[in-house]
Design a protein around this motif. Sequence first.
Motif, PDB file in Angstrom:
ATOM      1  N   PHE A 295     -31.976  -3.562  23.294  1.00  0.00           N
ATOM      2  CA  PHE A 295     -33.420  -4.266  23.591  1.00  0.00           C
ATOM      3  C   PHE A 295     -34.780  -3.162  23.156  1.00  0.00           C
ATOM      4  O   PHE A 295     -35.577  -3.808  22.359  1.00  0.00           O
ATOM      5  CB  PHE A 295     -33.572  -4.479  25.046  1.00  0.00           C
ATOM      6  CG  PHE A 295     -34.928  -5.138  25.113  1.00  0.00           C
ATOM      7  CD1 PHE A 295     -34.671  -6.766  24.595  1.00  0.00           C
ATOM      8  CD2 PHE A 295     -35.831  -4.965  25.938  1.00  0.00           C
ATOM      9  CE1 PHE A 295     -36.003  -7.581  24.985  1.00  0.00           C
ATOM     10  CE2 PHE A 295     -36.999  -5.574  26.092  1.00  0.00           C
ATOM     11  CZ  PHE A 295     -37.095  -7.040  25.698  1.00  0.00           C
ATOM     12  N   SER A 296     -34.455  -2.243  23.437  1.00  0.00           N
ATOM     13  CA  SER A 296     -35.678  -1.077  22.958  1.00  0.00           C
ATOM     14  C   SER A 296     -35.404  -0.822  21.412  1.00  0.00           C
ATOM     15  O   SER A 296     -36.633  -0.694  20.870  1.00  0.00           O
ATOM     16  CB  SER A 296     -35.633   0.022  23.891  1.00  0.00           C
ATOM     17  OG  SER A 296     -34.294   0.895  23.465  1.00  0.00           O
ATOM     18  N   ARG A 297     -34.540  -0.754  20.889  1.00  0.00           N
ATOM     19  CA  ARG A 297     -34.433  -0.816  19.484  1.00  0.00           C
ATOM     20  C   ARG A 297     -34.883  -2.042  18.801  1.00  0.00           C
ATOM     21  O   ARG A 297     -35.653  -1.915  17.805  1.00  0.00           O
ATOM     22  CB  ARG A 297     -32.745  -0.454  19.024  1.00  0.00           C
ATOM     23  CG  ARG A 297     -32.655  -0.258  17.429  1.00  0.00           C
ATOM     24  CD  ARG A 297     -31.191   0.469  17.299  1.00  0.00           C
ATOM     25  NE  ARG A 297     -30.168  -0.613  17.855  1.00  0.00           N
ATOM     26  CZ  ARG A 297     -29.114  -0.179  17.591  1.00  0.00           C
ATOM     27  NH1 ARG A 297     -28.499   0.929  17.138  1.00  0.00           N
ATOM     28  NH2 ARG A 297     -28.088  -1.032  18.102  1.00  0.00           N
ATOM     29  N   PHE A 298     -34.715  -3.101  19.466  1.00  0.00           N
ATOM     30  CA  PHE A 298     -34.900  -4.462  18.974  1.00  0.00           C
ATOM     31  C   PHE A 298     -36.736  -4.412  18.915  1.00  0.00           C
ATOM     32  O   PHE A 298     -37.393  -4.725  18.051  1.00  0.00           O
ATOM     33  CB  PHE A 298     -34.598  -5.511  19.594  1.00  0.00           C
ATOM     34  CG  PHE A 298     -35.353  -6.941  19.221  1.00  0.00           C
ATOM     35  CD1 PHE A 298     -35.073  -7.699  18.115  1.00  0.00           C
ATOM     36  CD2 PHE A 298     -36.278  -7.501  19.980  1.00  0.00           C
ATOM     37  CE1 PHE A 298     -35.436  -8.730  17.667  1.00  0.00           C
ATOM     38  CE2 PHE A 298     -36.709  -8.574  19.746  1.00  0.00           C
ATOM     39  CZ  PHE A 298     -36.507  -9.263  18.403  1.00  0.00           C
ATOM     40  N   LEU A 299     -37.228  -4.043  20.030  1.00  0.00           N
ATOM     41  CA  LEU A 299     -38.682  -3.916  20.223  1.00  0.00           C
ATOM     42  C   LEU A 299     -39.354  -2.988  19.169  1.00  0.00           C
ATOM     43  O   LEU A 299     -40.337  -3.160  18.849  1.00  0.00           O
ATOM     44  CB  LEU A 299     -39.055  -3.761  21.429  1.00  0.00           C
ATOM     45  CG  LEU A 299     -38.821  -4.688  22.641  1.00  0.00           C
ATOM     46  CD1 LEU A 299     -39.221  -4.035  24.054  1.00  0.00           C
ATOM     47  CD2 LEU A 299     -39.410  -5.905  22.559  1.00  0.00           C
ATOM     48  N   LYS A 300     -38.620  -1.882  19.016  1.00  0.00           N
ATOM     49  CA  LYS A 300     -39.135  -0.968  18.072  1.00  0.00           C
ATOM     50  C   LYS A 300     -39.149  -1.525  16.826  1.00  0.00           C
ATOM     51  O   LYS A 300     -40.185  -1.236  15.838  1.00  0.00           O
ATOM     52  CB  LYS A 300     -38.037   0.379  18.063  1.00  0.00           C
ATOM     53  CG  LYS A 300     -38.691   1.656  17.141  1.00  0.00           C
ATOM     54  CD  LYS A 300     -37.754   2.740  17.410  1.00  0.00           C
ATOM     55  CE  LYS A 300     -38.100   3.795  16.153  1.00  0.00           C
ATOM     56  NZ  LYS A 300     -37.106   5.018  16.480  1.00  0.00           N
TER      57      LYS A 300
END
Length: 536
Positions: A295-300
């Motif tokens: 999820f954090s990679r998607f937001l990044k």
Amino acid sequence: MGMAQDDHCQVKPKPSPEPMEPRISSMIPTSSWFTPKRLLALFCVINLLNYVDRGAIASNGVNGSRGTCTESSSCSSGSGIQGDFNLNNFEDGVLSSAFMVGLLVASPIFASLAKSVNPFRLIGIGLSVWTLATLCCGFSFNFWSISLCRMLVGVGEASFISLAAPFIDDNAPVPQKTAWLAIFYMCIPSGYALGYVYGGLVGSHFGWRYAFWVESLLMLPFAISGFFMKPLQLRGFVPASSEKGPKPEGVEAVVQVMEASNGKDEPLSLKAELRDKNSDHHSKSKSATQINEKFSRFLKDMKALLLDKVYVVNVIGYIAYNFVIGAYSYWGPKAGYNIYHMADADLIFGGITIVCGIVGTLTGGFVLDYMDNTLSNAFKLLSTTTFIGAAFCFGAFLFRSMYGFLALFSIGELLVFATQGPVNYVCLRCVKPSLRPLSMAMSTVAIHIFGDVPSSPLVGVLQDSINNWRTTALILTSILFLAAGIWFIGIFLHSVDRFDEDSGHQVSNVERSSTMPLLQEKTEATSASPSLSQDH
């Protein structure tokens, strides 16, 4: 022999990262049956089937008509989906756009999964969902069942829409990158038109259910091939298998410490219970960590897209463009009928769209390649063709003569459709390779949510307000000038082609053993492996 040795020696020395790049993109030997041209042909047929399905569900032959009753209580049975399920016009209209729900939700998900699952396998999964969903459409029994199936059709299509264009860009010859993309996107107008005819013919002769069953049967071999063919790897992606490290030993360490502290006399059942509890806790913690990381990679990645000025300008221009094209496709025949009293307005507009869509899309791709396919040249072509095309379309609606209108409108649509290859080329090339699936997915989501989905009802509201189809058409067409102006801004932005940006991280020894390379020479297949292993 001397010449052969000299040639071989030229391959052996360790090259710089730039020359190495063609070898480590997803390529297979030219001796293999699965060549780049066949990959393009495969994707074009799949794309054609996707839009045949859209045309089929939208055709009058498939949707049919609702049953009617006269004042004398004599009723006639309806036909097609609308007649069988007794749908009102709103429900009937929902079926044509229900797939959009699945498409918009699933596109970013498939794009994100491409970082941990082989993208070629994801296409196979998506096509399998599509095949099953179209099959179930034929077995649907009411409005809600077929609506759910249409949403799942969109889910299946999402994987292909997000990932097919990056694969084509990877394997197309450098001087023909945009031309190959144009050939792929040319299947949109031709597939939609073919589906319209196909739905009508099959629906009238065999029934609307057979239209979906035949589609499912035609797509089945392509869905199966996604699992049984050796998978390709996209540039900029490392398979999940190469990222897996040794299994954590934290659980065993905890158990050993507890055993040492409790002594040898501790019951074995207690040890096993503690081991199970720690193992369960560790697996839950690991799953939660993986979800948080994804999820954090998607937001990044989303932040990187939104901060990319070239990408944002390109997509905003594409939204304005698609707003007009979507309304044209829905309201065009009705406007033509009311302004010029065309007897067969739907047939005339459909014919113009098919011919201009195919010729214009292909021409735009070949012209950009001829100009030298750079991002700056792509924006020049986008802004110029859209502006001139908008001028022709605007002038067409000012004509009082139907023949003058048709002549100018045809030229205008020809120019406007020339944008399909260049606009998607910019989406692929302005971001680094690992962001290309998400770039295509979010572009698709944006142009539908803010473009063709709201345009038809908004134009309907405008027409209800002013009650003049000529004025409504002129106001709608003027938005194309806005699209041209937005793309004109892109010419002056600092644009960098990021096609090679992820080259240092995309391939591992594991990947080379589990994926197929394309566009690789026979000599490279045997002599390049040692040097590649040393570099990575």
